[in-house]
Design an enzyme around this catalytic site. Structure first.
Site, mmCIF file in Angstrom:
data_model
loop_
_atom_site.group_PDB
_atom_site.id
_atom_site.type_symbol
_atom_site.label_atom_id
_atom_site.label_comp_id
_atom_site.label_asym_id
_atom_site.label_seq_id
_atom_site.Cartn_x
_atom_site.Cartn_y
_atom_site.Cartn_z
ATOM 1 N N SER A 1 -1.451 2.779 -12.919
ATOM 2 C CA SER A 1 -2.390 1.709 -12.556
ATOM 3 C C SER A 1 -3.158 1.229 -13.775
ATOM 4 O O SER A 1 -3.454 2.015 -14.689
ATOM 5 C CB SER A 1 -3.372 2.271 -11.529
ATOM 6 O OG SER A 1 -4.446 1.390 -11.327
ATOM 7 N N LYS B 1 -4.589 9.338 -11.761
ATOM 8 C CA LYS B 1 -3.495 8.584 -12.407
ATOM 9 C C LYS B 1 -3.383 8.963 -13.883
ATOM 10 O O LYS B 1 -2.278 9.137 -14.414
ATOM 11 C CB LYS B 1 -3.731 7.072 -12.263
ATOM 12 C CG LYS B 1 -3.543 6.548 -10.845
ATOM 13 C CD LYS B 1 -2.106 6.676 -10.361
ATOM 14 C CE LYS B 1 -1.947 6.250 -8.918
ATOM 15 N NZ LYS B 1 -0.681 6.669 -8.316
ATOM 16 N N TYR C 1 -9.821 8.818 -8.111
ATOM 17 C CA TYR C 1 -8.504 8.199 -7.957
ATOM 18 C C TYR C 1 -7.919 7.857 -9.330
ATOM 19 O O TYR C 1 -6.789 8.242 -9.669
ATOM 20 C CB TYR C 1 -8.587 6.923 -7.089
ATOM 21 C CG TYR C 1 -7.357 6.064 -7.249
ATOM 22 C CD1 TYR C 1 -6.127 6.495 -6.744
ATOM 23 C CD2 TYR C 1 -7.394 4.860 -7.963
ATOM 24 C CE1 TYR C 1 -4.975 5.744 -6.930
ATOM 25 C CE2 TYR C 1 -6.253 4.102 -8.147
ATOM 26 C CZ TYR C 1 -5.041 4.543 -7.631
ATOM 27 O OH TYR C 1 -3.911 3.805 -7.830
HETATM 28 P P1 NAD Z 1 0.035 2.703 0.154
HETATM 29 O O1 NAD Z 1 -1.074 3.584 0.601
HETATM 30 O O2 NAD Z 1 0.405 1.541 0.983
HETATM 31 O O3 NAD Z 1 1.364 3.587 -0.080
HETATM 32 C C1 NAD Z 1 1.307 4.928 -0.474
HETATM 33 C C2 NAD Z 1 2.163 5.703 0.517
HETATM 34 O O4 NAD Z 1 2.181 7.081 0.169
HETATM 35 C C3 NAD Z 1 1.633 5.611 1.949
HETATM 36 O O5 NAD Z 1 2.662 5.153 2.785
HETATM 37 C C4 NAD Z 1 1.204 7.047 2.287
HETATM 38 O O6 NAD Z 1 1.417 7.339 3.658
HETATM 39 C C5 NAD Z 1 2.110 7.842 1.364
HETATM 40 N N1 NAD Z 1 1.575 9.165 0.963
HETATM 41 C C6 NAD Z 1 0.369 9.458 0.437
HETATM 42 N N2 NAD Z 1 0.297 10.767 0.159
HETATM 43 C C7 NAD Z 1 1.491 11.321 0.510
HETATM 44 C C8 NAD Z 1 2.021 12.626 0.475
HETATM 45 N N3 NAD Z 1 1.304 13.653 0.004
HETATM 46 N N4 NAD Z 1 3.275 12.821 0.924
HETATM 47 C C9 NAD Z 1 4.007 11.796 1.424
HETATM 48 N N5 NAD Z 1 3.565 10.529 1.479
HETATM 49 C C10 NAD Z 1 2.308 10.299 1.024
HETATM 50 O O7 NAD Z 1 -0.288 2.248 -1.335
HETATM 51 P P2 NAD Z 1 0.464 1.198 -2.259
HETATM 52 O O8 NAD Z 1 -0.460 0.077 -2.509
HETATM 53 O O9 NAD Z 1 1.823 0.940 -1.765
HETATM 54 O O10 NAD Z 1 0.522 2.056 -3.592
HETATM 55 C C11 NAD Z 1 1.671 2.802 -3.972
HETATM 56 C C12 NAD Z 1 1.346 3.540 -5.257
HETATM 57 O O11 NAD Z 1 0.959 2.609 -6.244
HETATM 58 C C13 NAD Z 1 0.198 4.530 -5.121
HETATM 59 O O12 NAD Z 1 0.484 5.663 -5.903
HETATM 60 C C14 NAD Z 1 -0.970 3.772 -5.709
HETATM 61 O O13 NAD Z 1 -1.955 4.629 -6.237
HETATM 62 C C15 NAD Z 1 -0.298 2.958 -6.792
HETATM 63 N N6 NAD Z 1 -1.014 1.727 -7.151
HETATM 64 C C16 NAD Z 1 -1.397 0.844 -6.178
HETATM 65 C C17 NAD Z 1 -2.081 -0.308 -6.534
HETATM 66 C C18 NAD Z 1 -2.559 -1.275 -5.490
HETATM 67 O O14 NAD Z 1 -3.494 -2.026 -5.779
HETATM 68 N N7 NAD Z 1 -1.981 -1.333 -4.305
HETATM 69 C C19 NAD Z 1 -2.365 -0.566 -7.883
HETATM 70 C C20 NAD Z 1 -1.953 0.358 -8.841
HETATM 71 C C21 NAD Z 1 -1.275 1.505 -8.461
HETATM 72 C C1 WQD Z 2 -10.491 -7.701 -7.029
HETATM 73 C C2 WQD Z 2 -11.690 -8.579 -7.329
HETATM 74 C C3 WQD Z 2 -13.802 -7.536 -6.835
HETATM 75 C C4 WQD Z 2 -13.147 -7.308 -2.509
HETATM 76 C C5 WQD Z 2 -8.377 -2.111 -7.330
HETATM 77 C C6 WQD Z 2 -8.450 -0.723 -7.879
HETATM 78 C C7 WQD Z 2 -7.408 -0.534 -8.932
HETATM 79 C C8 WQD Z 2 -6.029 -0.948 -8.414
HETATM 80 C C9 WQD Z 2 -6.031 -2.281 -7.780
HETATM 81 C C10 WQD Z 2 -4.908 0.978 -7.592
HETATM 82 C C11 WQD Z 2 -12.832 -7.796 -7.974
HETATM 83 C C12 WQD Z 2 -13.570 -8.739 -5.941
HETATM 84 C C13 WQD Z 2 -12.994 -7.554 -3.864
HETATM 85 C C14 WQD Z 2 -14.147 -8.011 -1.800
HETATM 86 C C15 WQD Z 2 -14.737 -9.175 -3.820
HETATM 87 N N1 WQD Z 2 -5.574 -0.046 -7.397
HETATM 88 N N2 WQD Z 2 -13.780 -8.469 -4.509
HETATM 89 N N3 WQD Z 2 -14.910 -8.933 -2.483
HETATM 90 O O1 WQD Z 2 -11.026 -3.610 -8.022
HETATM 91 O O2 WQD Z 2 -9.483 -5.114 -9.370
HETATM 92 O O3 WQD Z 2 -8.619 -3.031 -8.375
HETATM 93 O O4 WQD Z 2 -7.073 -2.343 -6.802
HETATM 94 O O5 WQD Z 2 -4.580 1.477 -8.635
HETATM 95 O O6 WQD Z 2 -7.449 0.815 -9.276
HETATM 96 O O7 WQD Z 2 -9.738 -0.521 -8.438
HETATM 97 O O8 WQD Z 2 -9.135 -4.915 -6.902
HETATM 98 O O9 WQD Z 2 -8.895 -6.224 -4.854
HETATM 99 O O10 WQD Z 2 -10.712 -4.473 -4.972
HETATM 100 O O11 WQD Z 2 -10.922 -6.539 -6.320
HETATM 101 O O12 WQD Z 2 -15.466 -9.998 -4.389
HETATM 102 O O13 WQD Z 2 -14.373 -7.822 -0.588
HETATM 103 O O14 WQD Z 2 -12.218 -9.066 -6.090
HETATM 104 O O15 WQD Z 2 -15.136 -7.484 -7.269
HETATM 105 O O16 WQD Z 2 -13.427 -8.652 -8.897
HETATM 106 P P1 WQD Z 2 -9.686 -4.183 -8.236
HETATM 107 P P2 WQD Z 2 -9.900 -5.508 -5.661
#
Ligand code: NAD
Ligand code: WQD
Length: 349
Positions: A125, A155, A151
């Site tokens: 991330s 990572k 969190y």
């Molecule tokens: P998500 O929660 O939709 O998907 C994660 C999945 O992992 C879920 O379906 C959950 O049920 C499963 N899971 C969690 N712990 C588990 C375990 N111990 N065993 C089996 N399954 C498990 O999230 P996402 O948005 O699809 O994210 C996927 C990955 O990408 C995550 O590792 C997340 O941290 C990372 N990521 C997400 C974002 C984002 O903004 N969505 C950004 C950067 C990184």
């Molecule tokens: C985006 C922008 C908020 C909600 C997060 C995690 C990051 C990664 C991606 C996993 C920001 C603004 C948001 C709301 C708002 N996840 N906002 N009102 O914070 O960039 O990243 O998700 O790895 O680790 O921190 O994403 O979608 O929460 O926010 O004004 O109700 O929208 O301030 O500027 P963020 P976000």
């Protein structure tokens, strides 16, 4: 046909990647404990692709469950999506995050080793970067730091676990561990069918699902977290990347890993390289919806940085990855999914 194990493959990014892989000549196996996903997402992947694949409801932390998966399937590579991802929750419940995210990665690596599976793409991330000294976050020059929340720290630690294992000797007999850590920026959008998409539990933490829930009447208004940042319109700037582009990025990363012999660790940003402010995202949703997004400006949210945008050069150079979807594509597809299924997967009952 190469068989790819997707841990967390029922979740938002995993399910879209599963669809893309199934539609591009790969076989997939999904392991997910459904702690943050619905079984209906698994059905939706099958309905959209008309392909069959194995799904195991299992927890990646438990090696016994993983052994069964690896025993029953000849896995060629893994994409490790499984993890808990709610930033705020991780501040309240750090142990739960360390337990889930770190244990799952260590268990997975151990079982991969036992079965001589040496290729893994990891969901990292942008959150692992410390404040950059230039406008763009660069894999080499922007420092990776202990995050402000558990969190993010999981990572950082998972990247270290993976890199140390690549550098160690435990995979030597199998030809060396090959890892691609993909540092996602802000995913947005949904499959073009509108039959699968982001399905957050409870009140969404992220901007796009919050806005789509406002637009379908599930929430009254959006809180904009601060309009007094040092940015052109005062709201925070983020790099939004379409979920289909992310799925393509994973496929390219797998191809790259398959081209390697020997141990290898690399970390690559997946972003669009373009920043959009909260107000710009709101405008894009308004264009998609043909309706206004009601919002109120509230205080800043703790931990938010004014601007995070990916340097995308490395993804282009190494993976040949460039995004093909715009922010408008993302908001349109997110809204389409929410309008077709206002209550997410609950609607499909
Ligand atoms: P998500 O929660 O939709 O998907 C994660 C999945 O992992 C879920 O379906 C959950 O049920 C499963 N899971 C969690 N712990 C588990 C375990 N111990 N065993 C089996 N399954 C498990 O999230 P996402 O948005 O699809 O994210 C996927 C990955 O990408 C995550 O590792 C997340 O941290 C990372 N990521 C997400 C974002 C984002 O903004 N969505 C950004 C950067 C990184
Ligand atoms: C985006 C922008 C908020 C909600 C997060 C995690 C990051 C990664 C991606 C996993 C920001 C603004 C948001 C709301 C708002 N996840 N906002 N009102 O914070 O960039 O990243 O998700 O790895 O680790 O921190 O994403 O979608 O929460 O926010 O004004 O109700 O929208 O301030 O500027 P963020 P976000």
């Amino acid at each position: 046909m190469q068989k790819i194990l997707l841990t967390g493959g029922a979740g938002y990014i995993g399910s879209h990647t599963a669809i893309y892989l199934l539609e591009h000549g790969y076989d997939v196996v999904i392991v997910d404990n459904l702690s943050n996903a619905s079984r209906k997402a698994v059905d939706a992947i099958k309905n959209i692709t008309r392909k069959s694949f194995k799904f195991y409801r299992a927890d990646v932390r438990y090696k016994t469950a993983l052994y069964k998966v690896f025993r029953e399937n000849k896995i060629d590579a893994v994409v490790h999506f499984a993890g808990l991802k709610a930033v705020g929750e991780s501040v309240d419940k750090p142990l739960m995050y360390y337990d889930n995210n770190l244990k799952s990665t260590v268990a997975l690596l151990n079982v991969m080793k036992a079965y001589n599976v040496t290729r893994v793409v990891f969901s990292s991330s942008a959150t692992i970067y410390a404040d950059p000294d230039s406008r763009l976050y660069n894999e080499k020059t922007t420092k990776v730091a202990r995050a402000t929340n558990a969190y993010g720290t999981t990572k950082v630690m998972q990247e270290y676990i993976l890199e140390d294992t690549v550098n160690g000797a435990e995979f030597s007999d199998a030809g060396g561990l090959k890892v691609m850590s993909l540092r996602y920026f802000n995913p947005i959008g949904a499959h073009e069918s509108g039959d699968i998409g982001e399905n957050p539990n409870g009140i969404p933490n992220n901007l796009a699902p919050y806005i789509t829930q406002v637009l379908v009447g599930r929430r009254e208004y959006l809180s904009v977290f601060g309009d007094d940042y040092d940015t052109p319109d005062g709201t925070c700037i983020r790099d939004y990347i379409h979920i289909t582009d992310l799925a393509i990025g994973h496929t390219l990363a797998l191809k790259y890993l398959f081209s390697l012999t020997g141990a290898h660790f690399d970390a690559i940003n997946l972003g669009s390289g373009k920043g959009s402010s909260v107000f710009e995202v709101i405008k894009s949703f308004e264009k998609a919806a043909g309706a206004e997004v009601p919002y109120k400006i509230t205080g800043r949210r703790a931990g938010d940085l004014p601007e995070t945008v990916a340097d995308v050069q490395k993804a282009k150079n190494i993976l040949g990855f460039v995004t093909t979807h715009t922010l408008d594509d993302g908001t349109l597809d997110s809204l389409n999914w929410q309008q077709k299924h206002p209550n997410g997967f609950e609607e499909l009952d």
